[in-house]
Structures are given as C-alpha cells and as structure tokens.
Design a protein around this motif. Structure first.
Motif, PDB file in Angstrom:
ATOM      1  N   MET A  23       0.838  -1.201   0.000  1.00 14.08           N
ATOM      2  CA  MET A  23       0.000   0.000   0.000  1.00 14.08           C
ATOM      3  C   MET A  23       0.873   1.250   0.000  1.00 14.08           C
ATOM      4  SD  MET A  23      -2.868  -1.292   2.757  1.00 14.08           S
ATOM      5  CE  MET A  23      -4.124  -0.030   2.536  1.00 14.08           C
ATOM      6  N   GLU A  26       2.356   1.748  -3.385  1.00  9.65           N
ATOM      7  CA  GLU A  26       1.357   2.272  -4.322  1.00  9.65           C
ATOM      8  C   GLU A  26       1.215   3.777  -4.159  1.00  9.65           C
ATOM      9  OE1 GLU A  26      -0.308   1.571  -7.505  1.00  9.65           O
ATOM     10  OE2 GLU A  26      -0.506  -0.308  -6.380  1.00  9.65           O
ATOM     11  N   MET A  27       1.261   4.251  -2.911  1.00  6.84           N
ATOM     12  CA  MET A  27       1.194   5.684  -2.655  1.00  6.84           C
ATOM     13  C   MET A  27       2.428   6.397  -3.199  1.00  6.84           C
ATOM     14  SD  MET A  27      -0.292   5.447   1.231  1.00  6.84           S
ATOM     15  CE  MET A  27      -0.005   7.188   1.616  1.00  6.84           C
ATOM     16  N   GLU A  56      -3.520  10.596  -1.688  1.00  9.33           N
ATOM     17  CA  GLU A  56      -3.088   9.217  -1.941  1.00  9.33           C
ATOM     18  C   GLU A  56      -3.480   8.234  -0.836  1.00  9.33           C
ATOM     19  OE1 GLU A  56       0.133  11.890  -3.852  1.00  9.33           O
ATOM     20  OE2 GLU A  56      -0.936  11.814  -1.933  1.00  9.33           O
ATOM     21  N   VAL A  60      -5.750   5.052  -1.881  1.00  8.55           N
ATOM     22  CA  VAL A  60      -5.244   3.686  -1.787  1.00  8.55           C
ATOM     23  C   VAL A  60      -6.023   2.914  -0.719  1.00  8.55           C
ATOM     24  CG1 VAL A  60      -3.259   2.262  -1.151  1.00  8.55           C
ATOM     25  CG2 VAL A  60      -2.944   4.241  -2.641  1.00  8.55           C
ATOM     26  N   TRP A  64      -8.383  -0.296  -1.854  1.00  6.72           N
ATOM     27  CA  TRP A  64      -7.713  -1.577  -1.593  1.00  6.72           C
ATOM     28  C   TRP A  64      -8.688  -2.749  -1.408  1.00  6.72           C
ATOM     29  CZ3 TRP A  64      -2.596  -1.725  -2.398  1.00  6.72           C
ATOM     30  CH2 TRP A  64      -1.912  -2.905  -2.058  1.00  6.72           C
ATOM     31  N   ALA A  81      -4.164   7.795  -7.714  1.00  4.73           N
ATOM     32  CA  ALA A  81      -3.840   6.638  -6.869  1.00  4.73           C
ATOM     33  C   ALA A  81      -4.947   5.600  -6.894  1.00  4.73           C
ATOM     34  CB  ALA A  81      -3.569   7.093  -5.435  1.00  4.73           C
ATOM     35  N   SER A  82      -6.208   6.028  -6.904  1.00  2.72           N
ATOM     36  CA  SER A  82      -7.329   5.083  -6.959  1.00  2.72           C
ATOM     37  C   SER A  82      -7.271   4.253  -8.234  1.00  2.72           C
ATOM     38  CB  SER A  82      -8.668   5.822  -6.900  1.00  2.72           C
ATOM     39  OG  SER A  82      -8.858   6.442  -5.666  1.00  2.72           O
ATOM     40  N   THR A  85      -4.334   1.832  -8.103  1.00  2.00           N
ATOM     41  CA  THR A  85      -4.595   0.741  -7.169  1.00  2.00           C
ATOM     42  C   THR A  85      -5.558  -0.261  -7.773  1.00  2.00           C
ATOM     43  OG1 THR A  85      -4.246   2.216  -5.278  1.00  2.00           O
ATOM     44  CG2 THR A  85      -5.433   0.185  -4.840  1.00  2.00           C
TER      45      THR A  85
END
Length: 337
Positions: A23, A26-27, A56, A60, A64, A81-82, A85
């Motif tokens: 996570m 990803e950010m 972010e 995320v 998730w 970010a969405s 993800t």
C-alpha cells in the motif's frame, strides 16, 4: 487531522506486513507519477494536470478492498492513486495525459485526468463534475438486477457533492439498497472556495442520513482507517444492506490544477503546515514504528518507483500520436458497429 498512532492495527484488519508495505509503495508510485506529470506539463509536453497529491492515503486505502476484474470504479479527476490501485499502470496514466493514439482511457479523445479503461472495469468520467456518480449507481443497479456479485465505487470532491447528480444518485441508491460506495474526498477547497462557503453544516457525510444509509467521516491521512471504512462498506454492499457514504478529510498539497495558483487565496503558512499532514509522511512513520519500514527499505522502494516512472514516461512519450482520420470514430453511430 491527528497524527496516526503506532499500532499493529493492520493485523487486526487482516492485512499482512507485505500488504501494508505494498500500500505504501502504491502511494509512492502515485505521487511519483503525479510529480513527473507536473514536470512534463511545465515542459510543455502535457497541456493540463489536476493533481492528487495529498489524496493518496485515502485513495489507496478506500480502493484496496475492491476486487480487480470484478468490482467497478467510477473515479474523478484526482483519482490517480485510486485508478492505479485498481489496475491502471504508471504508463497508462502518463499516456492519457499525453493524449496518445493508443491511450487506454480514450485513444487520445479525452481531456487529461479523465481516467478509464474497460480492461480495468474503470468508467471514464467527463468534464461535467459528478456525472460519474450516476454511472456508478447505474452499474450497481445492473448488478442487482442480474444478481451479480459486484460492488461499484465512485469518488468525488466536496465541491462536486453539491451537484444535483450526487443527490439523485444517493437517493436512488438508498431507495433500492444498491451495492455502491460513495467516497467524498474533502480537501477543504472547491478550486478557491473554502468548505464553509460551499457545504452547509461543513459535513458531507451527514447527508447520507437523509437517504437512509450510513455516512461516516474518516481521516484521509489515516490509510488503515480509510481501508477499514471501505472494507466495511464493501461487506455491507455484498450483504445486500445498501450503500455507504465515506467522507475522507484529506489535504490538497498543490493548487487546484496547473492553471491555478493557490497562493492567491490561501495563507502561505496554511499551505506550509499541510506538509506535516502529507499521507506519505504519516504512513511512513507508522510503518517505521512497527518495524516494517526502515531507511534502507524506504530508499530501495523509492529507487524502484523512480525507475518505474522513468521507464513509463519514456514508453508513453514514444507511443503513436492519434490519427486525425479516426477523430469521429466512436463519436457517431456507424453501420455494423
């Protein structure tokens, strides 16, 4: 917003050390893509960008729990970010802003920030704000009619929450108890208009009461808090209990867009103070406190991300430009299509 406390909360939520580290990565990747596009915009390679810096953690965290390839996402223009993800790559995001001919979002037909792609179950948004909220409800309605195990999620800002489409969507979803999650990413400003001048009562979450489903407010800098809220909303939706509205209080670290200068309407001290609420900083501190992250691992992750963005940028710039002869393709009905 409060600083995240150090705890093993992720384990209680069913997340492993590797998952929370993923996570965080990803950010980092979303932020690096965002920063690279600002540089490309300033260099004249990208016409326009709407940043997601500061969002972010909420993006995320809330995305998730969603199931790739099964659930659906109807994002908004800050959803870097969405969207990543949920499956889009760094190259996909950059290519969309460069309006390349094979851009997965639209083949170079959409404005920058209009993320989408049928391979990812991500619905392309349009320039009128909040129209994607109705699309998410439509997807949820279709899933309910078919009996499909599908949950739709849609995101929007607190300024957009005042649009009629949002209220129509929430009312319809509440009446039919549809499997949809509404995520309002409240960064306190609708371009230059502060929250107190745009939202009566200063709360978006409380509006859900009028439509018969839960509305909760979470700290958008608390990644695990956002995850917990979205996971519960996802489980509620799958149980047939209807929608949930999540209001994530986030910070906007940049101007509204590359065409805006927030120094004209925000106190410089206010903007400087936001850096302490950067979700990357907060989540990094939490992971360090748990012994999941240290300087060596952090530097390695950042190096990986930098290399990935460098390569994504090169590949995106090398992609073909749109063919003007195809400009009307998919715009007008054609026999046989």
């Amino acid at each position: 917003m409060a600083t995240i406390g150090t705890s093993a909360r992720h384990a209680d939520l069913g997340l492993s050390d590797d998952e929370v580290l993923a996570m965080y990565r990803e950010m980092l990747l979303a932020r690096a893509v965002d920063e690279r596009m600002w540089l490309m915009q300033r260099a004249g390679k990208i016409a326009f960008i709407i940043s997601g810096q500061g969002h972010e953690g909420a993006q995320v965290g809330t995305t998730w729990p969603m199931r790739k390839g099964q659930d659906w996402l109807a994002p908004f223009y800050r959803s870097i970010a969405s969207s990543m993800t949920f499956g889009m790559s760094a190259e996909d995001i950059i290519t969309a802003h460069l309006a390349k001919g094979d851009d997965v979002s639209s083949g170079g037909r959409q404005m920058p920030g209009h993320y989408g792609g049928s391979p990812y179950n991500i619905v392309s948004l349009s320039s009128p704000v909040a129209t994607q909220v109705l699309h998410a409800v439509g997807i949820a309605m279709a899933a309910w009619i078919r009996g499909d195990d599908v949950v739709a999620m849609t995101s929007f800002g607190e300024g957009s929450s005042n649009q009629g489409e949002v209220h129509e969507a929430m009312n319809f979803a509440g009446v039919h108890k549809l499997p949809v999650i509404f995520v309002c990413e409240n960064n306190g400003y609708a371009i230059s208009v502060p929250l107190e001048r745009q939202v009566g009562g200063k709360s978006v979450a409380v509006r859900a009461q009028g439509y018969g489903f839960p509305g909760i407010t979470v700290d958008g800098g608390d990644v695990l808090g956002c995850y917990a809220a979205a996971r519960e909303a996802h489980e509620r939706a799958r149980r047939g209990e209807g929608p949930t509205l999540i209001e994530a209080r986030v910070v906007r670290l940049t101007s509204h867009s590359s065409d805006d200068d927030q120094r004209r309407y925000r106190d410089p001290a206010e903007v400087e103070a936001l850096k302490e609420q950067d979700p990357l900083l907060l989540f990094g501190r939490q992971l360090r406190g748990l012994g999941i992250l240290d300087d060596e691992r952090d530097e390695a992750l950042r190096a990986e991300v930098k290399a990935e963005v460098n390569e994504a940028g090169k590949r995106a710039e090398a992609r073909p430009e749109p063919d003007p002869a195809t400009a009307e393709l998919y715009v007008y009905a054609e026999e046989g299509r």
